[in-house]
Design a protein around this motif. Structure first.
Motif, PDB file in Angstrom:
ATOM      1  N   ILE A 142       0.871  -1.178   0.000  1.00  0.00           N
ATOM      2  CA  ILE A 142       0.000   0.000   0.000  1.00  0.00           C
ATOM      3  C   ILE A 142       0.906   1.226   0.000  1.00  0.00           C
ATOM      4  O   ILE A 142       1.775   1.361   0.859  1.00  0.00           O
ATOM      5  CB  ILE A 142      -0.946  -0.004   1.223  1.00  0.00           C
ATOM      6  CG1 ILE A 142      -1.960  -1.145   1.051  1.00  0.00           C
ATOM      7  CG2 ILE A 142      -1.645   1.335   1.374  1.00  0.00           C
ATOM      8  CD1 ILE A 142      -2.949  -1.307   2.156  1.00  0.00           C
ATOM      9  N   VAL A 143       0.737   2.055  -1.009  1.00  0.00           N
ATOM     10  CA  VAL A 143       1.587   3.247  -1.120  1.00  0.00           C
ATOM     11  C   VAL A 143       0.715   4.502  -1.117  1.00  0.00           C
ATOM     12  O   VAL A 143      -0.407   4.495  -1.611  1.00  0.00           O
ATOM     13  CB  VAL A 143       2.465   3.212  -2.411  1.00  0.00           C
ATOM     14  CG1 VAL A 143       3.718   2.405  -2.192  1.00  0.00           C
ATOM     15  CG2 VAL A 143       1.697   2.670  -3.601  1.00  0.00           C
ATOM     16  N   LYS A 144       1.248   5.554  -0.530  1.00  0.00           N
ATOM     17  CA  LYS A 144       0.496   6.809  -0.413  1.00  0.00           C
ATOM     18  C   LYS A 144       0.549   7.557  -1.750  1.00  0.00           C
ATOM     19  O   LYS A 144       1.625   7.675  -2.334  1.00  0.00           O
ATOM     20  CB  LYS A 144       1.150   7.651   0.697  1.00  0.00           C
ATOM     21  CG  LYS A 144       0.289   8.787   1.206  1.00  0.00           C
ATOM     22  CD  LYS A 144       0.964   9.403   2.422  1.00  0.00           C
ATOM     23  CE  LYS A 144       0.223  10.559   3.016  1.00  0.00           C
ATOM     24  NZ  LYS A 144      -0.590  11.401   2.206  1.00  0.00           N
TER      25      LYS A 144
ATOM     26  N   ALA B 166      -0.178   5.027 -12.419  1.00  0.00           N
ATOM     27  CA  ALA B 166      -1.106   4.476 -11.417  1.00  0.00           C
ATOM     28  C   ALA B 166      -0.548   3.195 -10.825  1.00  0.00           C
ATOM     29  O   ALA B 166       0.274   2.511 -11.440  1.00  0.00           O
ATOM     30  CB  ALA B 166      -2.469   4.211 -12.049  1.00  0.00           C
ATOM     31  N   TYR B 167      -1.013   2.898  -9.612  1.00  0.00           N
ATOM     32  CA  TYR B 167      -0.691   1.633  -8.939  1.00  0.00           C
ATOM     33  C   TYR B 167      -1.991   0.859  -8.736  1.00  0.00           C
ATOM     34  O   TYR B 167      -3.005   1.437  -8.327  1.00  0.00           O
ATOM     35  CB  TYR B 167      -0.065   1.893  -7.564  1.00  0.00           C
ATOM     36  CG  TYR B 167       1.390   2.271  -7.605  1.00  0.00           C
ATOM     37  CD1 TYR B 167       2.379   1.378  -7.204  1.00  0.00           C
ATOM     38  CD2 TYR B 167       1.788   3.534  -8.036  1.00  0.00           C
ATOM     39  CE1 TYR B 167       3.730   1.722  -7.230  1.00  0.00           C
ATOM     40  CE2 TYR B 167       3.133   3.894  -8.063  1.00  0.00           C
ATOM     41  CZ  TYR B 167       4.094   2.978  -7.661  1.00  0.00           C
ATOM     42  OH  TYR B 167       5.422   3.321  -7.692  1.00  0.00           O
TER      43      TYR B 167
ATOM     44  N   LYS C  24      -2.042   7.721  -9.159  1.00  0.00           N
ATOM     45  CA  LYS C  24      -3.338   7.271  -8.627  1.00  0.00           C
ATOM     46  C   LYS C  24      -3.173   5.865  -8.065  1.00  0.00           C
ATOM     47  O   LYS C  24      -2.389   5.070  -8.582  1.00  0.00           O
ATOM     48  CB  LYS C  24      -4.380   7.240  -9.749  1.00  0.00           C
ATOM     49  CG  LYS C  24      -4.651   8.606 -10.373  1.00  0.00           C
ATOM     50  CD  LYS C  24      -5.518   9.418  -9.458  1.00  0.00           C
ATOM     51  CE  LYS C  24      -5.900  10.746 -10.076  1.00  0.00           C
ATOM     52  NZ  LYS C  24      -6.347  11.688  -9.060  1.00  0.00           N
ATOM     53  N   PHE C  25      -3.950   5.551  -7.030  1.00  0.00           N
ATOM     54  CA  PHE C  25      -3.872   4.251  -6.368  1.00  0.00           C
ATOM     55  C   PHE C  25      -5.257   3.602  -6.389  1.00  0.00           C
ATOM     56  O   PHE C  25      -6.236   4.217  -5.986  1.00  0.00           O
ATOM     57  CB  PHE C  25      -3.394   4.462  -4.926  1.00  0.00           C
ATOM     58  CG  PHE C  25      -3.093   3.181  -4.194  1.00  0.00           C
ATOM     59  CD1 PHE C  25      -1.885   2.529  -4.371  1.00  0.00           C
ATOM     60  CD2 PHE C  25      -4.014   2.624  -3.322  1.00  0.00           C
ATOM     61  CE1 PHE C  25      -1.596   1.348  -3.691  1.00  0.00           C
ATOM     62  CE2 PHE C  25      -3.748   1.446  -2.638  1.00  0.00           C
ATOM     63  CZ  PHE C  25      -2.531   0.817  -2.823  1.00  0.00           C
ATOM     64  N   PHE C  26      -5.328   2.368  -6.912  1.00  0.00           N
ATOM     65  CA  PHE C  26      -6.629   1.689  -7.032  1.00  0.00           C
ATOM     66  C   PHE C  26      -6.533   0.266  -6.502  1.00  0.00           C
ATOM     67  O   PHE C  26      -5.447  -0.322  -6.464  1.00  0.00           O
ATOM     68  CB  PHE C  26      -7.061   1.597  -8.510  1.00  0.00           C
ATOM     69  CG  PHE C  26      -7.175   2.913  -9.209  1.00  0.00           C
ATOM     70  CD1 PHE C  26      -8.303   3.709  -9.058  1.00  0.00           C
ATOM     71  CD2 PHE C  26      -6.157   3.356 -10.054  1.00  0.00           C
ATOM     72  CE1 PHE C  26      -8.410   4.923  -9.722  1.00  0.00           C
ATOM     73  CE2 PHE C  26      -6.259   4.564 -10.717  1.00  0.00           C
ATOM     74  CZ  PHE C  26      -7.395   5.356 -10.546  1.00  0.00           C
TER      75      PHE C  26
END
Length: 201
Positions: A17-19, A48-49, A24-26
């Motif tokens: 889990i990255v900030k 994006a991650y 973008k994080f999904f």
């Protein structure tokens, strides 16, 4: 972690889990993959991650959401240490292509190099990494997974680009010319050469 290129921009598959900072994080489980890809192509997303807790299942989860196309290709050296490049769609690339039914990966890689460039007498000397990128065919997005092989050849005959594949030029490039060509190439090809340099150090 896997790096997939969408419109030549990175999409990372991760179990960390990255900030969010410049990306973008999904959640991979719940993402609408088509919509995400469209956003990449419309320049709404540059990086994006996609998160999934189980690293072993990340790629399988992605494959369950998008059709996969398997391909193989060659990073081919001649006796002078030059590398075989093709030029198509305005960019330098390496010869590769999709698997035929019943083919082994190595057979696909050798056949595609021969068909796209006219070069034969190919010997596989090393199995390299896989690269991942998304492309569009017949209105549908697909994930192309390409297995790369390092090859050697003593072929010094004519280079013949496969016209029906849109190949305008085939060339042997020396290290200096390679650096120049990579400025006008794809991110996954640059990645391949970064790995190749590490192997040779």
């Amino acid at each position: 972690m896997y790096k997939v290129f969408v419109n030549d921009r990175p999409l990372f598959l991760t179990n960390q889990i990255v900030k969010e900072t410049d990306f973008k994080f999904f959640l991979l489980e719940s993402i609408d993959i088509d919509q995400l890809i469209i956003n990449y192509f419309q320049n709404k997303i540059k990086k994006a991650y996609l998160y999934h807790p189980d690293e072993k299942e990340i790629l399988n989860t992605l494959k369950s959401k998008i059709k996969v196309n398997h391909a193989a290709g060659g990073l081919v050296y001649n006796k002078k240490g030059e590398v075989l490049f093709i030029f198509r769609s305005g960019k330098w690339d390496l010869p590769k292509g999709g698997m035929d039914k019943g083919e082994e990966m190595e057979e696909t890689a050798i056949r595609e190099v021969e068909e796209e460039t006219g070069v034969n007498n190919l010997r596989i000397t090393n199995k390299l990494q896989k690269t991942y990128h998304v492309f569009k065919r017949n209105g549908k997005y697909k994930l192309k997974i390409t297995q790369w092989y390092e090859m050697q050849t003593d072929y010094d005959g004519e280079l013949i680009g496969q016209l029906e594949e849109g190949i305008e030029k085939v060339a042997w490039l020396n290290p200096e010319e390679i650096d120049d060509a990579l400025k006008n190439s794809y991110e996954n090809i640059k990645l391949l050469f970064e790995e190749e340099k590490k192997l040779q150090e």
